[in-house]
Write a protein that holds these residues in place. Sequence first.
Motif, PDB file in Angstrom:
ATOM      1  N   TYR A   1       0.819  -1.205   0.000  1.00 27.65           N
ATOM      2  CA  TYR A   1       0.000   0.000   0.000  1.00 27.65           C
ATOM      3  C   TYR A   1       0.857   1.261   0.000  1.00 27.65           C
ATOM      4  O   TYR A   1       0.616   2.195  -0.752  1.00 27.65           O
TER       5      TYR A   1
ATOM      6  N   GLN B   1      -1.511   7.429  -6.003  1.00 25.55           N
ATOM      7  CA  GLN B   1      -2.871   7.900  -5.782  1.00 25.55           C
ATOM      8  C   GLN B   1      -2.856   9.410  -5.521  1.00 25.55           C
ATOM      9  O   GLN B   1      -3.775  10.131  -5.898  1.00 25.55           O
TER      10      GLN B   1
ATOM     11  N   LEU C   1      -2.928  -1.606 -13.633  1.00 23.93           N
ATOM     12  CA  LEU C   1      -3.663  -0.346 -13.686  1.00 23.93           C
ATOM     13  C   LEU C   1      -3.360   0.426 -14.959  1.00 23.93           C
ATOM     14  O   LEU C   1      -3.931   1.484 -15.188  1.00 23.93           O
TER      15      LEU C   1
ATOM     16  N   LEU D   1      -7.557  -6.437 -11.887  1.00 29.18           N
ATOM     17  CA  LEU D   1      -8.033  -5.080 -11.621  1.00 29.18           C
ATOM     18  C   LEU D   1      -8.953  -4.572 -12.723  1.00 29.18           C
ATOM     19  O   LEU D   1      -9.920  -3.857 -12.469  1.00 29.18           O
TER      20      LEU D   1
ATOM     21  N   GLN E   1     -12.526  -2.938 -12.176  1.00 28.49           N
ATOM     22  CA  GLN E   1     -12.838  -1.592 -12.658  1.00 28.49           C
ATOM     23  C   GLN E   1     -14.085  -1.602 -13.521  1.00 28.49           C
ATOM     24  O   GLN E   1     -14.922  -0.708 -13.443  1.00 28.49           O
TER      25      GLN E   1
ATOM     26  N   ILE F   1      -4.827  -1.900  -0.164  1.00 28.79           N
ATOM     27  CA  ILE F   1      -4.111  -1.898  -1.452  1.00 28.79           C
ATOM     28  C   ILE F   1      -5.093  -1.726  -2.610  1.00 28.79           C
ATOM     29  O   ILE F   1      -4.866  -0.919  -3.519  1.00 28.79           O
TER      30      ILE F   1
ATOM     31  N   ALA G   1      -6.330   1.845  -2.752  1.00 29.69           N
ATOM     32  CA  ALA G   1      -5.327   2.758  -3.322  1.00 29.69           C
ATOM     33  C   ALA G   1      -5.227   2.550  -4.832  1.00 29.69           C
ATOM     34  O   ALA G   1      -5.124   3.502  -5.603  1.00 29.69           O
ATOM     35  N   SER G   2      -5.281   1.293  -5.262  1.00 28.08           N
ATOM     36  CA  SER G   2      -5.164   0.988  -6.689  1.00 28.08           C
ATOM     37  C   SER G   2      -6.331   1.602  -7.462  1.00 28.08           C
ATOM     38  O   SER G   2      -6.139   2.231  -8.498  1.00 28.08           O
ATOM     39  N   LEU G   3      -7.546   1.409  -6.932  1.00 24.14           N
ATOM     40  CA  LEU G   3      -8.718   1.908  -7.653  1.00 24.14           C
ATOM     41  C   LEU G   3      -8.771   3.436  -7.654  1.00 24.14           C
ATOM     42  O   LEU G   3      -9.165   4.047  -8.639  1.00 24.14           O
ATOM     43  N   ARG G   4      -8.357   4.039  -6.534  1.00 24.23           N
ATOM     44  CA  ARG G   4      -8.345   5.501  -6.502  1.00 24.23           C
ATOM     45  C   ARG G   4      -7.382   6.032  -7.562  1.00 24.23           C
ATOM     46  O   ARG G   4      -7.680   6.989  -8.273  1.00 24.23           O
ATOM     47  N   THR G   5      -6.221   5.364  -7.637  1.00 26.26           N
ATOM     48  CA  THR G   5      -5.238   5.790  -8.635  1.00 26.26           C
ATOM     49  C   THR G   5      -5.799   5.616 -10.038  1.00 26.26           C
ATOM     50  O   THR G   5      -5.710   6.513 -10.884  1.00 26.26           O
ATOM     51  N   ALA G   6      -6.444   4.465 -10.260  1.00 28.26           N
ATOM     52  CA  ALA G   6      -7.008   4.198 -11.591  1.00 28.26           C
ATOM     53  C   ALA G   6      -8.103   5.209 -11.914  1.00 28.26           C
ATOM     54  O   ALA G   6      -8.191   5.731 -13.025  1.00 28.26           O
TER      55      ALA G   6
ATOM     56  N   LYS H   1      -8.432   8.197 -10.816  1.00 24.67           N
ATOM     57  CA  LYS H   1      -7.812   9.489 -11.096  1.00 24.67           C
ATOM     58  C   LYS H   1      -7.307   9.517 -12.540  1.00 24.67           C
ATOM     59  O   LYS H   1      -7.532  10.476 -13.280  1.00 24.67           O
ATOM     60  N   GLN H   2      -6.639   8.435 -12.918  1.00 23.07           N
ATOM     61  CA  GLN H   2      -6.093   8.309 -14.269  1.00 23.07           C
ATOM     62  C   GLN H   2      -7.171   8.503 -15.328  1.00 23.07           C
ATOM     63  O   GLN H   2      -6.971   9.115 -16.347  1.00 23.07           O
TER      64      GLN H   2
END
Lengths: 645, 215, 292
Positions: free
Chosen positions: A587, A594, A633, B9, B13, B44, B47-52, B54-55
Amino acid sequence: MIVNAVPPCQAACPIQMDVQGYVAAISRGDLQEADRIIRRTNPFPSVCGRICTRECEFVCRRGQKVDEPVAIRVLKRFAADRAESVVPCGPEKPYYEERIAVVGSGPAGLTAAHDLALLGYGVTVFEAEDELGGMMTRGIPGYRLPLEVVRKEIERILSLGVEARTSQVLGRDFTLHDLREEYQAVFLAMGSEKSFCPDCRGVDLSGVLTAVDFLKDISRGERPDPGEKVVVIGGGHTAIDVARTCLRLGAGEVSVVYRRTIDEMPAGMDQVEEAQEEGVAFRFVTAPVEFLGVKTVEKMRCVKMKVDKSCKGKGSLVCVEGSEFDIKVDSIILATGYGPRTEPVQELFDSLDGKVEIKDGSGATNMAGVFVGGDFLSGPTSVVQAIASGRTGADSIHRYLRSLAPVDTPEPVVLDDLDDQVAALVPRAQRRKIPALPVEERIKNFEEVELGYTLEEARAEAGRCLNCSAGAVVSYECASCLNCVLVCPYEVPRPGAERAEIDISQCQACGICAGQCPAAAIDLGLDPREKHREILREVLDRAGREAPGAFVLQFMCDFRQSRVPPSESGKAVYQVFRPGLGRMDVYELLAPFQAGAAAVQVAACRDQDCKFKDCAGWVRKNVKRAARVMDDLGLDPGQLSIVQE
Amino acid sequence: MMVAEAKPLAEIQGMIQGYRKILIAGCGTCVTVCLSGGAQQVEILAASLRTAGKQQGLAWEINEETQLRQCDPMFVQQIRDRTGEYDAVLSMACGAGVQTMAETLGDIPVLPALDTLFFGGADGQGGFVELCAACGQCILSRTGGVCPVARCAKGLTDGPCGGAQAGKCEVAKDTPCAWQLIYVRLLRLGQLHLLKESTPPKARRVHPARLVREG
Amino acid sequence: MGFKEAVESEKFLVTAEVGPGKGTEIQGLLEDAELLKDRVDAINVTDLQSSVMRLGSLAVSHILADKGIEPVYQLTCRDRNRLALQSDLLSAWVLGIKNVLALTGDHPVLGDHPEAMPVFDLDSVSLLQTIKTMNSGHDLAGNEFNGAPDFFPGAVVNPGADAGAGLEMQIIKLEKKIEAGARFIQTQGVFDLNSFEKFMKRVEGFKVPVLGGVIMLKSAGMARFMNSKVAGISVPEAQIKAMAETKDKVRTSVEIASGLVRGMKDMCRGVHIMAIGWEKKVPMVLEEAGLK
């Protein structure tokens, strides 16, 4: 399994110093925090940093089981010397009405004055000499403890509003009765400087001196000529101090005569070794019989001793018959033992069979409001013992004046020994040599011999601390998956009856288990989860505000001094420090993205450089896992990397 | 324990594409133990989904919560009041947890973030193996404590198919032939004679199964 | 003489094998079968061999039977539950099929539809048991038939299974198959006569005729592939070398196969030749081996 135990270094310290706390602070370069921790219990850190008898180092678990103890004393000196100490702020004027007299301004008296002033009392210190400090200023030569170091600490104490009256001798200039009239409490800490002279003929000859008087003269700046051949009698650190001082005064031949063996010397071995380096000779199991000479001493008759092991304890000494021999001397300095000068307060000793304390450890006497402490109570000890006694005295006086019941502080539970099999897995790291002036240079003057560490040396040495008992704690959220059992490089966690158990006394605080705990149920004494998560959040918030989408986040290790290569991208770099990077979880590697990081760099050690076993390997594994997620991602996994010098 | 693994992921998504406020719900039991759906994985994934998000310019609002056991409605009810504000719950539990969650939470879509794989046990750090097929008629007493129903690719109960090579199953070369294991165990137990007994074809269990303890 | 009668006689048995293809074209297969018709005692028809989806063995076996060629209907447990197996068996009987080779079958993941559900409701032993039950006029649930079949069931064994546990269990399972009604045994391809002889000694007492399997090598590459991928097959280095160096692969292959057949004449009751596409060469092998 002990859950709440103190490390042996702390338990062994007479003032229960949080050694681990300040050593950890030094390892991350936070000298202010280190100094703050030290000064919580010790008003004389730069003194102890030089001359402490360092009970802590003898019990250091690193020294016991792994290689050599952490150089705790020198680290304390480093922090105290280098930190920009915040001057303690006491109340502007005393909070309480009661006033307290402290007689004697050695470490015990001044510590009591310090503590009482902070508690809110008006304190007056009476000192027989013309300068405060007791043995610190009048007994220990400047090459070991420079005067200005002591003076600086004393100034801090006086700045709390403590009043000092020097050249005031109890029994000559004032009496205990006078003090009791004017003060609501008295703390007697006049030290233990009455010399015990050996019972042999010729003690009165000129050229036979006592160590206390000799060192006092030296401290005042006098430089007497001890002659060519000097014999110092005694085995304590005073004897060594005197011998080394004589060398500096130009004596050609200095020997220390001690009636027991080298192993039984009360002086520290490091002192003995330094003296030997400088050329001091030692005669062990030898005792004086008679000092010979006309007016001035010329010869000393000695006899060899042997230990009668049939007696208890150290064994009693007996003379070896017919072993007498003579040594030619120009002067003899006696460092054969000291006791308190009790005459001015004889009334305190008249009851209780000559015992002065009415309740052990309190310092209270049979006279209400009169307390004793320091070497005056205990006989000659060490600075740290005296500080401890001063603290106790201040506490007893406060309780007495406020009618507070004494608290029984339970004996601290000390951590178990480190298991051999755990110790065997701890990476070795040699103790940093303490820099010192070269012998040929130092014996010419009274310059301080020991030079202290550089910042890099201090951080590296502090990084050797095993952080005993600051390791992993399993919470009730444990799902009993036993992943910790499988990942611990030191094989410490065990499957318990209800959940995984991590023996705090064996844990090496590498944190790898915490980074791999799927239930996030392992916390670490060295950096609690809540705290480091918050720090990460704060740094990311700031970076996101200041350099949105274009910053680099670097994860740095507290224990590693190496720098990461400069950022070539010209992007703003933000750093987060952790005590070891193997404790990170996936994380933490993803969270910066993020928050809009352009890159994340992990400044991991190379395997062979790391304080912790397998730590670098876990960093690589975590980075690989996080890179996989990034790939999923659609981010460039190349944005996440391990950087090394 | 139930062993599960995270879905890709991209698939997750896709599932949450149409929702805005999402709760990621971890489960503190089996899937924590198998390192797939505990508090750490929840963090984790969030964080991954938030980043995605945002992207991709998606305004996902993602919160996290981990239940002790999602397959019990009583645990799920503890968060029921809080879930009203969400558009969807992304459950990191096994299929049993996802369904209990869905039934208990009522009108909120509950989406699976994991694929449930098997019942199994731990096999070294990060390793898990299937050990039980829940066939409902345990024959472990005759097979040296090694289950051929779960651990033989064909579930053969009368001996090996003959396809093993160097003791490994022909279907998955890193998997030991269950019958090889059975043979070794029975040999050590002195019970090789059990191999000669024929096992009648199993009565296949009817799904969905239900167990009600008599009161 | 039908296959059952041949087995029950004293003669040296020869069976061959045809594999139905992907699609409806069966002309080539029928030609091969015609060619073999008078030289073998029966022809096995494989059931989706290697789990590759193909034309079914039931239909092909029926066509062969219609043409007067005695088929051995191979039936695996991979794709059918006990309802389908029993039903197919009844169908086979009414379509004139008498010989059934009961197999567990390969796992679907090894074939061209790896996602398919592996059934394995029964296995080779319980399938043999099922056939026995059906021959007695009942289905597995105990219901009586209105008109019962009378199959001649066979089974397989892999003599080249891993030495030790693997082989021991093959032998134990073979015993179980015989107990469950297997009347003839065909083996996996054999290349090493010495170890096959040892195997035959182990099963001497079983009193069921064994037909040693002979696979026709087509190339050194095929041999190496089988060595690494097919359990129980180990083509000796000398044979691989011969195949690699020969100018006439057919010739060499026939020589190797016929050598094996000759060797088996004194070891077991017959041979089962798996030509895998080279069915037309089988007569040459038999002639070389001195059969007919």
